[in-house]
Enzyme design. Structure first.
Site, PDB file in Angstrom:
ATOM      1  N   LYS A  24     -34.351  55.455  28.001  1.00 13.08           N
ATOM      2  CA  LYS A  24     -35.507  56.103  27.627  1.00 13.08           C
ATOM      3  C   LYS A  24     -36.645  56.027  28.311  1.00 13.08           C
ATOM      4  CE  LYS A  24     -35.900  55.190  23.309  1.00 13.08           C
ATOM      5  NZ  LYS A  24     -37.402  54.555  23.025  1.00 13.08           N
ATOM      6  N   ARG A 105     -37.561  56.515  14.481  1.00 11.64           N
ATOM      7  CA  ARG A 105     -36.510  55.699  14.573  1.00 11.64           C
ATOM      8  C   ARG A 105     -35.653  55.589  13.348  1.00 11.64           C
ATOM      9  NH1 ARG A 105     -38.349  51.676  18.769  1.00 11.64           N
ATOM     10  NH2 ARG A 105     -36.437  50.223  19.195  1.00 11.64           N
ATOM     11  N   ARG A 144     -28.640  42.629  32.868  1.00  9.52           N
ATOM     12  CA  ARG A 144     -30.081  42.816  33.232  1.00  9.52           C
ATOM     13  C   ARG A 144     -30.573  41.326  33.742  1.00  9.52           C
ATOM     14  NH1 ARG A 144     -34.433  46.397  30.756  1.00  9.52           N
ATOM     15  NH2 ARG A 144     -34.124  45.168  28.984  1.00  9.52           N
ATOM     16  N   ARG A 197     -33.689  37.600  30.378  1.00 11.38           N
ATOM     17  CA  ARG A 197     -34.785  37.755  29.713  1.00 11.38           C
ATOM     18  C   ARG A 197     -34.347  37.351  28.216  1.00 11.38           C
ATOM     19  NH1 ARG A 197     -38.858  42.368  30.547  1.00 11.38           N
ATOM     20  NH2 ARG A 197     -37.833  43.432  29.136  1.00 11.38           N
ATOM     21  N   ARG A 208     -30.189  43.949  17.870  1.00 11.90           N
ATOM     22  CA  ARG A 208     -30.813  45.133  18.205  1.00 11.90           C
ATOM     23  C   ARG A 208     -29.895  46.294  17.838  1.00 11.90           C
ATOM     24  NH1 ARG A 208     -33.576  45.617  23.607  1.00 11.90           N
ATOM     25  NH2 ARG A 208     -32.850  43.394  23.791  1.00 11.90           N
TER      26      ARG A 208
HETATM   27  P1  AMP Z   1     -39.013  48.635  21.632  1.00  6.40           P
HETATM   28  O1  AMP Z   1     -40.352  48.448  22.539  1.00  6.40           O
HETATM   29  O2  AMP Z   1     -39.033  50.262  21.535  1.00  6.40           O
HETATM   30  O3  AMP Z   1     -37.746  47.886  21.952  1.00  6.40           O
HETATM   31  O4  AMP Z   1     -39.452  48.115  20.387  1.00  6.40           O
HETATM   32  C1  AMP Z   1     -39.712  46.575  20.020  1.00  6.40           C
HETATM   33  C2  AMP Z   1     -39.870  46.377  18.371  1.00  6.40           C
HETATM   34  O5  AMP Z   1     -40.868  47.029  18.063  1.00  6.40           O
HETATM   35  C3  AMP Z   1     -38.567  46.716  17.867  1.00  6.40           C
HETATM   36  O6  AMP Z   1     -37.474  46.050  18.018  1.00  6.40           O
HETATM   37  C4  AMP Z   1     -39.135  46.822  16.307  1.00  6.40           C
HETATM   38  O7  AMP Z   1     -39.326  45.693  15.981  1.00  6.40           O
HETATM   39  C5  AMP Z   1     -40.378  47.456  16.433  1.00  6.40           C
HETATM   40  N1  AMP Z   1     -40.618  48.901  16.544  1.00  6.40           N
HETATM   41  C6  AMP Z   1     -40.701  49.819  17.684  1.00  6.40           C
HETATM   42  N2  AMP Z   1     -40.732  51.093  17.167  1.00  6.40           N
HETATM   43  C7  AMP Z   1     -40.622  51.054  15.802  1.00  6.40           C
HETATM   44  C8  AMP Z   1     -40.549  52.139  14.870  1.00  6.40           C
HETATM   45  N3  AMP Z   1     -40.589  53.185  15.198  1.00  6.40           N
HETATM   46  N4  AMP Z   1     -40.347  51.558  13.587  1.00  6.40           N
HETATM   47  C9  AMP Z   1     -40.270  50.270  13.277  1.00  6.40           C
HETATM   48  N5  AMP Z   1     -40.274  49.365  14.285  1.00  6.40           N
HETATM   49  C10 AMP Z   1     -40.326  49.826  15.397  1.00  6.40           C
END
Ligand code: AMP
Ligand code: ZN
Length: 259
Positions: A24, A105, A144, A197, A208
């Protein structure tokens, strides 16, 4: 006081949905530049809020969820999303629309987005869903490796084209390994050791992905039923994925499709 909500009137919103490591970030970056569609990235916005630390309560709340790969509660997400997108739109009044990375999400967030679009009088495109099997996503994540000297030197030991060319050698002549028994690669550019990481450690990746399946799979089904989903095969070469997305968004942007 300025009413920022007006800035989104008639703007197009392109939500992107994909599993973690589904490509993405790469795709939204290319499309954002090529079509001048600034990106609102939920995860980065949260990370910026935590780094700033201006609101200690919010910071603590975000930390407690993000460190466990859990979704932040809806109330906070929607508040941060609305404020953040309105501010982005204020900074880019010339843009035809915006890419939404990481929002919605789950189903609850999708409903909140629909309500906000009505409030803003913004136009919501179908969600662009990059479908990548969980096995591939897992291999991408756990393979990675980052250069310990420069995090922009990124490798992937599970992808022939992206694997480092050299491994660290122990004094006894064997290939050196980390605590988990994984060979330690060396950066092609500066020969620094490559590291995994914390985010990419297998336990974190599993967490995740479990959260993704629990929250986002129902969202995908819901969007599909409502006719709000445009599915793209995310396992193709990145250039092909870009082309597939372009043929979808160009007509929406009023551009004739490139051939
Ligand atoms: P990402 O950078 O997209 O991997 O997001 C990192 C973390 O931010 C996720 O694991 C969630 O804890 C939180 N997060 C990101 N987007 C959302 C969302 N739309 N709703 C709830 N938590 C989010
Ligand atoms: Zn390096």
């Amino acid at each position: 006081m300025t009413d920022f909500s007006k800035n989104l009137k008639n703007k197009l919103l392109f939500p992107f949905v994909a599993p973690p490591n589904g490509g993405k970030g790469t795709q939204t970056q290319i499309l954002s530049e090529r079509y001048h569609l600034p990106t609102f990235d939920m995860g980065s916005t949260f990370r910026a809020i935590m780094k700033e630390g201006k609101d200690p309560e919010l910071k603590a709340e975000l930390e407690s969820y993000m460190n466990n790969g859990k979704l932040v509660p809806i109330k906070t997400v929607v508040k941060v999303f609305q404020k953040g997108l309105e501010a982005l739109a204020a900074d880019h009044s010339e843009a035809k629309g915006f890419i939404l990375d990481g929002f919605p999400r789950n189903q609850e967030q999708a409903d909140a987005l629909l309500e906000l679009c009505q409030h803003w009088e913004a136009e919501l495109s179908k969600a662009i869903y990059l479908n990548v099997s969980l096995d591939i996503v897992k291999a991408r994540a756990t393979g990675r490796r980052f250069c310990s000297e420069n995090a922009r030197h990124v490798y992937n030991v599970n992808d022939e084209c992206l694997a480092p060319k050299q491994q660290k050698i122990s004094p006894d002549g064997s290939i050196a390994t980390d605590q988990q028994g994984r060979a330690i690669g060396l950066c092609d550019i500066d020969q620094a050791e490559l590291i995994v990481r914390t985010d990419d450690e297998p336990q974190t990746v599993e967490k995740r992905l479990a959260e993704y399946q629990k929250e986002t799979n129902p969202l995908i089904e819901h969007l599909q039923e409502k006719g709000y989903l445009a599915e793209i095969n995310g396992e193709q070469a990145p250039e092909k994925v870009t082309l597939a997305i372009e043929s979808l968004i160009q007509p929406i942007l009023g551009l004739s499709t490139a051939s």
